[in-house]
Scaffold this motif. Structure first.
Motif, PDB file in Angstrom:
ATOM      1  N   GLN A   1     -16.154   1.331  23.422  1.00 25.73           N
ATOM      2  CA  GLN A   1     -17.166   2.315  23.041  1.00 25.73           C
ATOM      3  C   GLN A   1     -16.481   3.653  22.829  1.00 25.73           C
ATOM      4  N   VAL A   2     -16.583   4.170  21.611  1.00 25.20           N
ATOM      5  CA  VAL A   2     -15.942   5.438  21.297  1.00 25.20           C
ATOM      6  C   VAL A   2     -16.974   6.415  20.745  1.00 25.20           C
ATOM      7  N   PHE A   3     -16.738   7.688  21.000  1.00 23.80           N
ATOM      8  CA  PHE A   3     -17.588   8.759  20.495  1.00 23.80           C
ATOM      9  C   PHE A   3     -16.711   9.696  19.663  1.00 23.80           C
ATOM     10  N   ALA A   4     -17.189  10.010  18.476  1.00 23.76           N
ATOM     11  CA  ALA A   4     -16.419  10.836  17.552  1.00 23.76           C
ATOM     12  C   ALA A   4     -17.028  12.229  17.462  1.00 23.76           C
ATOM     13  N   PRO A   5     -16.272  13.269  17.803  1.00 23.84           N
ATOM     14  CA  PRO A   5     -16.784  14.635  17.651  1.00 23.84           C
ATOM     15  C   PRO A   5     -16.683  15.102  16.200  1.00 23.84           C
ATOM     16  N   SER A   6     -17.496  16.078  15.841  1.00 24.93           N
ATOM     17  CA  SER A   6     -17.404  16.693  14.515  1.00 24.93           C
ATOM     18  C   SER A   6     -17.770  18.165  14.617  1.00 24.93           C
ATOM     19  N   LYS A   7     -16.782  19.024  14.548  1.00 23.32           N
ATOM     20  CA  LYS A   7     -17.028  20.461  14.628  1.00 23.32           C
ATOM     21  C   LYS A   7     -17.811  20.953  13.417  1.00 23.32           C
ATOM     22  N   THR A   8     -17.507  20.410  12.243  1.00 18.91           N
ATOM     23  CA  THR A   8     -18.195  20.868  11.040  1.00 18.91           C
ATOM     24  C   THR A   8     -19.677  20.497  11.074  1.00 18.91           C
ATOM     25  N   PHE A   9     -19.999  19.320  11.620  1.00 15.85           N
ATOM     26  CA  PHE A   9     -21.410  18.922  11.750  1.00 15.85           C
ATOM     27  C   PHE A   9     -22.113  19.851  12.731  1.00 15.85           C
ATOM     28  N   ASP A  10     -21.482  20.068  13.878  1.00 13.37           N
ATOM     29  CA  ASP A  10     -22.090  20.925  14.911  1.00 13.37           C
ATOM     30  C   ASP A  10     -22.270  22.353  14.416  1.00 13.37           C
ATOM     31  N   ASP A  11     -21.274  22.862  13.696  1.00 17.57           N
ATOM     32  CA  ASP A  11     -21.367  24.225  13.189  1.00 17.57           C
ATOM     33  C   ASP A  11     -22.494  24.373  12.169  1.00 17.57           C
ATOM     34  N   THR A  12     -22.613  23.392  11.277  1.00 20.95           N
ATOM     35  CA  THR A  12     -23.663  23.444  10.271  1.00 20.95           C
ATOM     36  C   THR A  12     -25.043  23.254  10.912  1.00 20.95           C
TER      37      THR A  12
ATOM     38  N   MET B   1     -24.890  16.145   5.936  1.00 22.30           N
ATOM     39  CA  MET B   1     -25.152  16.131   7.372  1.00 22.30           C
ATOM     40  C   MET B   1     -25.403  14.710   7.872  1.00 22.30           C
ATOM     41  N   LEU B   2     -24.346  13.930   7.816  1.00 24.60           N
ATOM     42  CA  LEU B   2     -24.353  12.556   8.311  1.00 24.60           C
ATOM     43  C   LEU B   2     -23.022  12.276   8.978  1.00 24.60           C
ATOM     44  N   HIS B   3     -23.076  11.843  10.243  1.00 23.78           N
ATOM     45  CA  HIS B   3     -21.858  11.662  11.028  1.00 23.78           C
ATOM     46  C   HIS B   3     -21.977  10.404  11.885  1.00 23.78           C
ATOM     47  N   ALA B   4     -20.979   9.533  11.783  1.00 18.52           N
ATOM     48  CA  ALA B   4     -20.934   8.309  12.598  1.00 18.52           C
ATOM     49  C   ALA B   4     -20.399   8.669  13.978  1.00 18.52           C
ATOM     50  N   LYS B   5     -21.309   8.922  14.898  1.00 23.18           N
ATOM     51  CA  LYS B   5     -20.912   9.506  16.178  1.00 23.18           C
ATOM     52  C   LYS B   5     -20.471   8.480  17.205  1.00 23.18           C
TER      53      LYS B   5
ATOM     54  N   ILE C   1       0.843  -1.187   0.000  1.00 20.85           N
ATOM     55  CA  ILE C   1       0.000   0.000   0.000  1.00 20.85           C
ATOM     56  C   ILE C   1       0.883   1.243   0.000  1.00 20.85           C
ATOM     57  N   THR C   2       0.423   2.260  -0.689  1.00 23.34           N
ATOM     58  CA  THR C   2       1.125   3.537  -0.679  1.00 23.34           C
ATOM     59  C   THR C   2       0.796   4.277   0.607  1.00 23.34           C
ATOM     60  N   TYR C   3       1.808   4.746   1.295  1.00 19.19           N
ATOM     61  CA  TYR C   3       1.571   5.454   2.544  1.00 19.19           C
ATOM     62  C   TYR C   3       1.127   6.889   2.279  1.00 19.19           C
ATOM     63  N   GLY C   4       0.191   7.335   3.124  1.00 18.22           N
ATOM     64  CA  GLY C   4      -0.266   8.717   3.078  1.00 18.22           C
ATOM     65  C   GLY C   4       0.481   9.539   4.112  1.00 18.22           C
ATOM     66  N   GLN C   5      -0.264  10.370   4.857  1.00 16.56           N
ATOM     67  CA  GLN C   5       0.330  11.239   5.868  1.00 16.56           C
ATOM     68  C   GLN C   5      -0.287  10.920   7.232  1.00 16.56           C
ATOM     69  N   LYS C   6       0.545  10.516   8.165  1.00 13.23           N
ATOM     70  CA  LYS C   6       0.047  10.105   9.483  1.00 13.23           C
ATOM     71  C   LYS C   6      -0.586  11.258  10.247  1.00 13.23           C
ATOM     72  N   GLU C   7      -0.275  12.497   9.866  1.00 15.84           N
ATOM     73  CA  GLU C   7      -0.839  13.659  10.550  1.00 15.84           C
ATOM     74  C   GLU C   7      -2.343  13.763  10.352  1.00 15.84           C
ATOM     75  N   PHE C   8      -2.884  13.076   9.352  1.00 12.11           N
ATOM     76  CA  PHE C   8      -4.315  13.128   9.073  1.00 12.11           C
ATOM     77  C   PHE C   8      -5.108  12.121   9.899  1.00 12.11           C
ATOM     78  N   VAL C   9      -4.441  11.357  10.753  1.00 13.16           N
ATOM     79  CA  VAL C   9      -5.108  10.304  11.515  1.00 13.16           C
ATOM     80  C   VAL C   9      -5.500  10.822  12.891  1.00 13.16           C
ATOM     81  N   ASP C  10      -6.812  10.854  13.150  1.00  8.90           N
ATOM     82  CA  ASP C  10      -7.371  11.286  14.436  1.00  8.90           C
ATOM     83  C   ASP C  10      -7.807  10.033  15.190  1.00  8.90           C
ATOM     84  N   ILE C  11      -6.995   9.589  16.154  1.00  5.70           N
ATOM     85  CA  ILE C  11      -7.208   8.298  16.815  1.00  5.70           C
ATOM     86  C   ILE C  11      -8.217   8.423  17.947  1.00  5.70           C
ATOM     87  N   LEU C  12      -9.209   7.518  17.936  1.00  9.18           N
ATOM     88  CA  LEU C  12     -10.198   7.443  19.004  1.00  9.18           C
ATOM     89  C   LEU C  12      -9.908   6.291  19.958  1.00  9.18           C
TER      90      LEU C  12
END
Length: 288
Positions: free
Chosen positions: A272-283, A254-258, A73-84
């Motif tokens: 059990q994890v909960f995922a925040p979304s600022k863009t969802f909340d703002d919209t 406006m669909l978010h896997a929370k 697999i081609t590696y991307g950028q680890k900085e884009f990974v938001d770990i829950l």
């Protein structure tokens, strides 16, 4: 690969064979490798597969490189990974909207590539989120756990809860959409409710009705492509920002896997994890 797993209390007094097949859901091919190569130990001792394990026993599982196909697999950028959540076998991350779960061709870079860059080895997709959907998504960190998690998903032992903003108001507070979904023959990008489609079940709960839109919670019993989007559009309540099935525009779909929850297949730990979304909340604030 070598893994050491401590037997939890719930698994005590069970044979090695039943542990691998019934509790850990290890596929037959992998069980065959472990048996013939004698690559399973209990407390560092070789065992008979009819021997029983007890709480606190340490099971060592070994796999040779040839036991699994090699993945590139081609590696991307680890900085884009938001770990829950992360442990030796699984990683759950918060996917941003607008990013694909996995690449469709070798030249694409998707979340899978970024997660693999973070791990410094290939990750494996357990389930997917649409490109426009954000939220919690589960990846396997190795090919031992991947088929186990896939079986759990198929048996509905991995629970996914979504929040969505849909057009209009509902005259009911809780309902289930049980309508099969298949590909639209006239538009390859679309799915439709179709009698010839695959079984699809979405449980819907209305959280709050606003003047022209409704905040809803959806729990999936199946995992069809665009399932929530298709089912709510079928109910005449398409999602806000859905360019395919809806009309009311927004900065994002406006669909978010929370929420994502399940019992860890190897340890019975409740994950059990909960995922925040600022863009969802703002919209949401704009429409509410």
């Amino acid at each position: 690969m070598e893994y050491k797993i401590t037997i939890p209390q719930k698994f005590q007094n069970i044979t090695i064979n039943n542990l691998l097949e019934e509790k850990w859901l290890v596929p037959r091919k992998q069980r065959h490798f472990l048996r013939t190569k004698k690559n399973i130990l209990v407390n560092n001792q070789n065992v008979n597969w009819n021997d029983k394990v007890m709480e606190g026993d340490v099971v060592t599982i070994k796999f040779d490189l040839e036991d699994f196909p090699q993945t590139k697999i081609t590696y991307g950028q680890k900085e884009f990974v938001d770990i829950l959540f992360e442990d030796e076998h699984i990683i759950i991350v918060n996917k941003p909207e607008g990013m694909k779960t996995h690449p469709n061709n070798p030249n694409e870079i998707a979340l899978l590539n970024h997660v693999s860059a973070y791990l410094n080895h290939p990750a494996y997709v357990v389930h997917r989120l649409d490109q426009e959907t954000s939220g919690a998504i589960l990846f396997a960190k190795n090919q031992f756990i991947l088929p186990i998690l896939s079986q759990m998903l198929e048996k509905r032992q991995i629970h996914r809860t979504y929040q969505a903003l849909s057009q209009g108001n509902f005259n009911k507070t809780i309902f289930t959409v049980n309508k099969p979904i298949g590909r639209d023959r006239h538009d390859k990008k679309k799915q439709i409710v179709s009698s010839s489609g695959k079984k699809a079940i979405t449980n819907v709960k209305i959280i709050k009705n606003f003047s022209q839109v409704s905040l809803v919670e959806c729990k999936l019993e199946t995992g069809r492509t665009h399932q929530i989007r298709v089912h709510l559009a079928y109910e005449s309540h398409p999602l806000i920002g859905d360019k395919v099935y809806g009309k009311l525009k927004a900065n994002r779909l406006m669909l978010h896997a929370k929420e994502l929850s399940f019992n860890h297949p190897l340890t019975e730990q409740k994950i059990q994890v909960f995922a925040p979304s600022k863009t969802f909340d703002d919209t949401l604030q704009i429409f509410s």
